[in-house]
Design a protein around this motif. Structure first.
Motif, PDB file in Angstrom:
ATOM      1  N   ALA A 441     -34.252 -28.089 -42.307  1.00 53.06           N
ATOM      2  CA  ALA A 441     -35.313 -28.720 -41.493  1.00 53.06           C
ATOM      3  C   ALA A 441     -34.772 -29.062 -40.109  1.00 53.06           C
ATOM      4  O   ALA A 441     -35.430 -28.823 -39.085  1.00 53.06           O
ATOM      5  N   LYS A 442     -33.542 -29.610 -40.061  1.00 51.10           N
ATOM      6  CA  LYS A 442     -32.918 -29.939 -38.788  1.00 51.10           C
ATOM      7  C   LYS A 442     -32.612 -28.667 -38.006  1.00 51.10           C
ATOM      8  O   LYS A 442     -32.813 -28.600 -36.781  1.00 51.10           O
ATOM      9  N   SER A 443     -32.136 -27.626 -38.720  1.00 49.86           N
ATOM     10  CA  SER A 443     -31.842 -26.356 -38.070  1.00 49.86           C
ATOM     11  C   SER A 443     -33.077 -25.764 -37.416  1.00 49.86           C
ATOM     12  O   SER A 443     -33.041 -25.309 -36.269  1.00 49.86           O
ATOM     13  N   ASP A 444     -34.192 -25.804 -38.136  1.00 50.77           N
ATOM     14  CA  ASP A 444     -35.445 -25.262 -37.585  1.00 50.77           C
ATOM     15  C   ASP A 444     -35.943 -26.100 -36.416  1.00 50.77           C
ATOM     16  O   ASP A 444     -36.511 -25.577 -35.448  1.00 50.77           O
ATOM     17  N   GLN A 445     -35.738 -27.418 -36.497  1.00 50.26           N
ATOM     18  CA  GLN A 445     -36.187 -28.314 -35.420  1.00 50.26           C
ATOM     19  C   GLN A 445     -35.453 -27.980 -34.120  1.00 50.26           C
ATOM     20  O   GLN A 445     -36.063 -27.925 -33.038  1.00 50.26           O
ATOM     21  N   ILE A 446     -34.141 -27.721 -34.219  1.00 51.48           N
ATOM     22  CA  ILE A 446     -33.367 -27.385 -33.023  1.00 51.48           C
ATOM     23  C   ILE A 446     -33.812 -26.035 -32.466  1.00 51.48           C
ATOM     24  O   ILE A 446     -33.943 -25.854 -31.252  1.00 51.48           O
ATOM     25  N   ARG A 447     -34.065 -25.065 -33.390  1.00 49.86           N
ATOM     26  CA  ARG A 447     -34.555 -23.756 -32.936  1.00 49.86           C
ATOM     27  C   ARG A 447     -35.874 -23.928 -32.171  1.00 49.86           C
ATOM     28  O   ARG A 447     -36.072 -23.348 -31.093  1.00 49.86           O
ATOM     29  N   LEU A 450     -35.414 -25.528 -28.701  1.00 51.90           N
ATOM     30  CA  LEU A 450     -34.928 -24.572 -27.714  1.00 51.90           C
ATOM     31  C   LEU A 450     -36.016 -23.564 -27.347  1.00 51.90           C
ATOM     32  O   LEU A 450     -36.178 -23.213 -26.168  1.00 51.90           O
ATOM     33  N   SER A 451     -36.766 -23.149 -28.345  1.00 51.02           N
ATOM     34  CA  SER A 451     -37.842 -22.183 -28.091  1.00 51.02           C
ATOM     35  C   SER A 451     -38.877 -22.745 -27.125  1.00 51.02           C
ATOM     36  O   SER A 451     -39.403 -22.029 -26.267  1.00 51.02           O
ATOM     37  N   SER A 452     -39.172 -24.051 -27.265  1.00 49.84           N
ATOM     38  CA  SER A 452     -40.175 -24.670 -26.397  1.00 49.84           C
ATOM     39  C   SER A 452     -39.749 -24.668 -24.934  1.00 49.84           C
ATOM     40  O   SER A 452     -40.574 -24.810 -24.037  1.00 49.84           O
ATOM     41  N   GLN A 453     -38.439 -24.497 -24.707  1.00 48.55           N
ATOM     42  CA  GLN A 453     -37.923 -24.467 -23.338  1.00 48.55           C
ATOM     43  C   GLN A 453     -37.478 -23.066 -22.928  1.00 48.55           C
ATOM     44  O   GLN A 453     -36.691 -22.887 -22.004  1.00 48.55           O
ATOM     45  N   GLY A 454     -37.987 -22.053 -23.653  1.00 45.21           N
ATOM     46  CA  GLY A 454     -37.741 -20.673 -23.272  1.00 45.21           C
ATOM     47  C   GLY A 454     -36.407 -20.120 -23.706  1.00 45.21           C
ATOM     48  O   GLY A 454     -35.949 -19.108 -23.176  1.00 45.21           O
ATOM     49  N   ILE A 455     -35.762 -20.748 -24.701  1.00 46.17           N
ATOM     50  CA  ILE A 455     -34.473 -20.285 -25.198  1.00 46.17           C
ATOM     51  C   ILE A 455     -34.696 -19.645 -26.566  1.00 46.17           C
ATOM     52  O   ILE A 455     -35.100 -20.312 -27.526  1.00 46.17           O
ATOM     53  N   ILE A 456     -34.429 -18.334 -26.667  1.00 45.16           N
ATOM     54  CA  ILE A 456     -34.649 -17.580 -27.887  1.00 45.16           C
ATOM     55  C   ILE A 456     -33.315 -17.373 -28.602  1.00 45.16           C
ATOM     56  O   ILE A 456     -32.344 -16.863 -28.006  1.00 45.16           O
ATOM     57  N   LEU A 457     -33.252 -17.760 -29.884  1.00 42.54           N
ATOM     58  CA  LEU A 457     -32.035 -17.625 -30.677  1.00 42.54           C
ATOM     59  C   LEU A 457     -32.085 -16.338 -31.490  1.00 42.54           C
ATOM     60  O   LEU A 457     -33.135 -15.941 -32.009  1.00 42.54           O
ATOM     61  N   GLU A 458     -30.916 -15.727 -31.634  1.00 43.15           N
ATOM     62  CA  GLU A 458     -30.774 -14.530 -32.448  1.00 43.15           C
ATOM     63  C   GLU A 458     -29.588 -14.738 -33.375  1.00 43.15           C
ATOM     64  O   GLU A 458     -28.440 -14.803 -32.925  1.00 43.15           O
ATOM     65  N   ASP A 459     -29.866 -14.893 -34.680  1.00 43.50           N
ATOM     66  CA  ASP A 459     -28.805 -15.082 -35.666  1.00 43.50           C
ATOM     67  C   ASP A 459     -28.264 -13.718 -36.085  1.00 43.50           C
ATOM     68  O   ASP A 459     -29.014 -12.863 -36.592  1.00 43.50           O
ATOM     69  N   THR A 460     -26.977 -13.496 -35.858  1.00 45.59           N
ATOM     70  CA  THR A 460     -26.353 -12.214 -36.188  1.00 45.59           C
ATOM     71  C   THR A 460     -25.160 -12.462 -37.100  1.00 45.59           C
ATOM     72  O   THR A 460     -24.738 -13.618 -37.321  1.00 45.59           O
ATOM     73  N   ALA A 461     -24.604 -11.370 -37.595  1.00 47.75           N
ATOM     74  CA  ALA A 461     -23.426 -11.480 -38.459  1.00 47.75           C
ATOM     75  C   ALA A 461     -22.237 -12.055 -37.700  1.00 47.75           C
ATOM     76  O   ALA A 461     -21.323 -12.639 -38.291  1.00 47.75           O
ATOM     77  N   GLN A 462     -22.243 -11.894 -36.383  1.00 42.02           N
ATOM     78  CA  GLN A 462     -21.140 -12.415 -35.556  1.00 42.02           C
ATOM     79  C   GLN A 462     -21.412 -13.830 -35.047  1.00 42.02           C
ATOM     80  O   GLN A 462     -20.639 -14.389 -34.293  1.00 42.02           O
ATOM     81  N   GLY A 463     -22.528 -14.432 -35.443  1.00 48.62           N
ATOM     82  CA  GLY A 463     -22.878 -15.766 -34.992  1.00 48.62           C
ATOM     83  C   GLY A 463     -24.218 -15.783 -34.286  1.00 48.62           C
ATOM     84  O   GLY A 463     -24.918 -14.761 -34.222  1.00 48.62           O
ATOM     85  N   THR A 464     -24.572 -16.933 -33.762  1.00 49.37           N
ATOM     86  CA  THR A 464     -25.862 -17.094 -33.091  1.00 49.37           C
ATOM     87  C   THR A 464     -25.708 -16.835 -31.595  1.00 49.37           C
ATOM     88  O   THR A 464     -24.812 -17.381 -30.951  1.00 49.37           O
ATOM     89  N   ARG A 465     -26.589 -15.966 -31.084  1.00 48.31           N
ATOM     90  CA  ARG A 465     -26.635 -15.714 -29.654  1.00 48.31           C
ATOM     91  C   ARG A 465     -27.956 -16.246 -29.108  1.00 48.31           C
ATOM     92  O   ARG A 465     -28.904 -16.451 -29.875  1.00 48.31           O
ATOM     93  N   TYR A 466     -28.005 -16.469 -27.808  1.00 49.05           N
ATOM     94  CA  TYR A 466     -29.260 -16.927 -27.217  1.00 49.05           C
ATOM     95  C   TYR A 466     -29.535 -16.196 -25.920  1.00 49.05           C
ATOM     96  O   TYR A 466     -28.631 -15.660 -25.283  1.00 49.05           O
ATOM     97  N   ARG A 467     -30.808 -16.154 -25.564  1.00 48.32           N
ATOM     98  CA  ARG A 467     -31.228 -15.581 -24.291  1.00 48.32           C
ATOM     99  C   ARG A 467     -32.389 -16.406 -23.751  1.00 48.32           C
ATOM    100  O   ARG A 467     -33.106 -17.062 -24.511  1.00 48.32           O
TER     101      ARG A 467
END
Length: 472
Positions: A441-447, A450-467
Motif C-alpha cells: 500500500a505504501k509502495s503504491d502510494q509513493i508510485r 510521483l505519477s501525479s507530478q509527472g514521474i513515471i516508474l519502470e520496475d525492471t530486473a535491474q531495479g526501478t528506473r524513472y522518467r
C-alpha cells in the motif's frame, strides 16, 4: 491572549492599542541609497515586514511608510567617487533595493517617499520650528534647541549631562562653536561649493539627516503614529531627535510605540555587521549564491529585538527547514486527489490548536522563534495525516490553508513545484524499503505520488528506473 509589544520609550511590554480601531500607521526608517544593502540593513527590512504581515494577519489595515534618504554626505561622496550626480546614485541603488527586497518577498510599502521629493515640506517644517523659537540660524546652518524639549533623552534613556559630553566628542570644533548648546542638532546644513543644494529663507543648503523622517512620517501618516521602527543603532541620535523636533512642531505625541530591531553579527566574537567595519556581505551578492527563500526564513525567524548570528550553518539550517515545509505542503496537496468528501474533526481540532498556539506566541512581542516552531509542528502533523490510508478533503484544505498562511507571515511562499531528482531518489529508496517489508500500500502510494507530478516508474530486473513525462 492580546498582542503586547516592547515599547523602547518605556523599556517595557505594553498592550497594543491602535490609535484608530482596525487601522495602524507604521513608519520604518529606510536606507541611505549610496550602495547595495547588506544583510544588516536587510535585517530591519525583513523584521518589520514580518511584523507588518502579522498585524495584517490579525486583521489590521496597515498604512506602511518607509523612506529613502537620497541626499546626505555619503550620497555626495559616492557621486563624487563615481563621477556622477547624487540623483543618478540614488536612482541606481533605489532600483537595487527594490530588486533585492522583492527577491526576499518583502511587501511593497504603502509609500516610499524620498527626501529630495519633500524639500518644500522640510523647509516649511523648519520654518515652523524657527517661528516657535525652537530653532536658530548660524551662517545658513539651522540648529534646534534640544534642551527646550523637556523629555529629550527619554527614548535613548540618557541623561542630558551624558548627551552633552558625547556631543562634544563627536562634532567638529567649527560646529560646536556655532551651537548655543553642545546637544543641539542640525536641521539644515549650509551648502559647500559644488554640492547639491536648495534655496531657503535662511540661505542655500540641504536637509540634515533627522528632519526628513519627521517631515515624511507626519506628512503621510499624521502628527501621531502608532508604530515607528528601525535598528537599535537609530535609537540615538536619529529617533531621539525625530521625536524632539516632531513634538516641538506639532505639540502632540509623535509615536505611541517605538520598536527597535537588533543587529546582525558575524564571526566568533559576534561583531556587528556594518559597512564602516568592512565585515559586511550585500544581499545583492548573496542572492547569487543562496535560495532567497532560505535567506528570508533565516532572517525572519529570529525575534526582532535579538541579534542574528549570520553564518553558513544558519543558512544551511534554514534551507533544511524550508524544504521540510515545502515537502509537507506538497504531500498534503498530493493527497487531495483521492481524498474523501468531508471532515476529520479530531484532526481539525489539532490544526486549530496549533494555530491558536502560534498566535499566542506571536502576540508576545512578535516571538517568531516560538511562532515558527508551531508552523514546523503543523507541517509534521500534516506529514502524518498525508500518510494515513484515509484522508478527508476539508481537513486537507484546512491544513493547506493554514500552512501557507502562517508560513506567509515569515515571507515564505509554499507552492507545488516540480519534484527534483534528489527527492525522487529518496522516495524510491523509501518505496524499495516498503516493498521489502511487503507494505505494498505504501509502495503504491509513493508510485502514485510521483505519477501525479509527472514521474513515471519502470520496475525492471535491474531495479526501478524513472522518467519525466512532459505535457504540452
Amino acid at each position: 491572549m492580546v498582542l503586547k509589544v516592547f515599547n523602547s520609550l518605556n523599556n517595557q511590554l505594553e498592550v497594543f492599542e491602535p490609535l484608530e480601531a482596525g487601522k495602524i500607521k507604521m513608519y520604518v526608517c529606510g536606507p541611505t541609497v549610496y550602495n547595495y544593502i547588506h544583510i544588516g540593513n536587510a535585517r530591519s527590512v525583513v523584521a518589520f515586514d514580518t511584523i507588518r504581515r502579522y498585524l495584517e494577519y490579525l486583521g489590521y489595515q496597515v498604512d506602511f511608510v518607509s523612506n529613502f534618504t537620497d541626499v546626505d554626505d555619503k550620497m555626495i561622496q559616492a557621486a563624487t567617487a563615481d563621477q556622477t550626480s547624487v540623483k543618478q546614485i540614488a536612482k541606481k541603488y533605489i532600483a537595487a533595493f527594490y530588486a533585492d527586497t522583492n527577491a526576499l518577498n518583502v511587501k511593497p510599502a504603502t509609500n516610499n517617499p524620498r527626501a529630495t521629493e519633500n524639500i518644500p515640506e522640510i523647509i516649511t517644517f523648519i520654518q515652523s520650528l524657527l517661528d516657535k523659537g525652537y530653532a536658530y540660524v548660524v551662517d545658513q546652518n539651522v540648529y534646534i534647541r534640544a534642551r527646550r524639549f523637556p523629555s529629550y533623552g527619554q527614548l535613548s534613556h540618557q541623561a542630558l549631562a551624558d548627551l552633552e559630553t558625547g556631543a562634544s566628542q563627536h562634532v567638529s570644533k567649527t560646529e560646536l562653536n556655532q551651537k548655543e548648546d553642545p546637544i543641539d542638532f542640525t536641521l539644515w546644513k549650509a551648502a559647500k561649493p559644488g554640492e547639491i543644494s536648495w534655496e531657503t529663507p535662511w540661505g542655500t543648503g540641504r536637509p540634515g539627516w533627522h528632519i526628513e523622517c519627521s517631515v515624511m512620517a507626519t506628512k503621510y501618516l499624521g502628527s501621531t503614529i502608532d508604530i515607528h521602527g528601525g535598528g537599535i543603532d537609530l535609537e540615538f541620535p536619529h529617533h531621539e531627535n525625530e521625536r524632539a523636533q516632531s513634538e516641538a512642531k506639532t505639540g502632540q505625541q509623535f509615536v505611541k510605540y517605538w520598536l527597535h530591531n537588533g543587529f546582525v553579527t558575524v564571526g566568533a566574537t559576534d561583531e556587528k555587521m556594518s559597512k564602516s567595519l568592512g565585515n559586511f556581505v550585500t544581499v545583492h551578492e548573496l542572492l547569487n549564491k543562496v535560495d532567497p527563500q532560505a535567506l528570508r526564513l533565516m532572517m525572519s525567524t529570529t525575534q526582532y529585538r535579538r541579534p542574528i548570528r549570520f553564518s553558513q550553518a544558519a543558512l544551511d539550517e534554514a534551507s533544511i527547514n524550508l524544504k521540510k515545509l515545502q515537502t509537507a505542503y506538497q504531500n498534503l496537496h498530493y493527497r487531495l486527489a483521492g481524498a474523501l468528501v468531508g471532515t476529520d474533526f479530531k484532526f481539525d481540532q489539532k490544526v486549530r490548536q496549533l494555530q491558536a498556539d502560534f498566535q499566542d506566541a506571536m502576540d508576545l512581542d512578535f516571538n517568531v522563534q516560538n511562532g515558527i516552531a508551531k508552523v514546523y509542528e503543523l507541517a509534521k502533523l500534516g506529514n502524518v495525516y498525508a500518510g494515513e490510508p484515509t484522508v478527508f478533503a476539508d481537513s486537507l484544505n484546512l491544513i493547506l490553508h493554514d500552512l501557507a498562511c502562517l508560513a506567509g507571515i515569515f515571507g515564505i511562499q509554499l507552492k507545488i513545484d516540480q519534484i527534483d531528482d534528489e527527492t525522487i531518489t529518496e522516495l524510491l529508496k523509501e518505496r524499495e524499503a516498503a516493498r521489502a517489508r511487503h507494505d505494498f500500500a505504501k509502495s503504491d502510494q509513493i508510485r502514485d505520488q510521483l505519477s501525479s507530478q509527472g514521474i513515471i516508474l519502470e520496475d525492471t530486473a535491474q531495479g526501478t528506473r524513472y522518467r519525466r513525462e512532459f505535457h504540452s
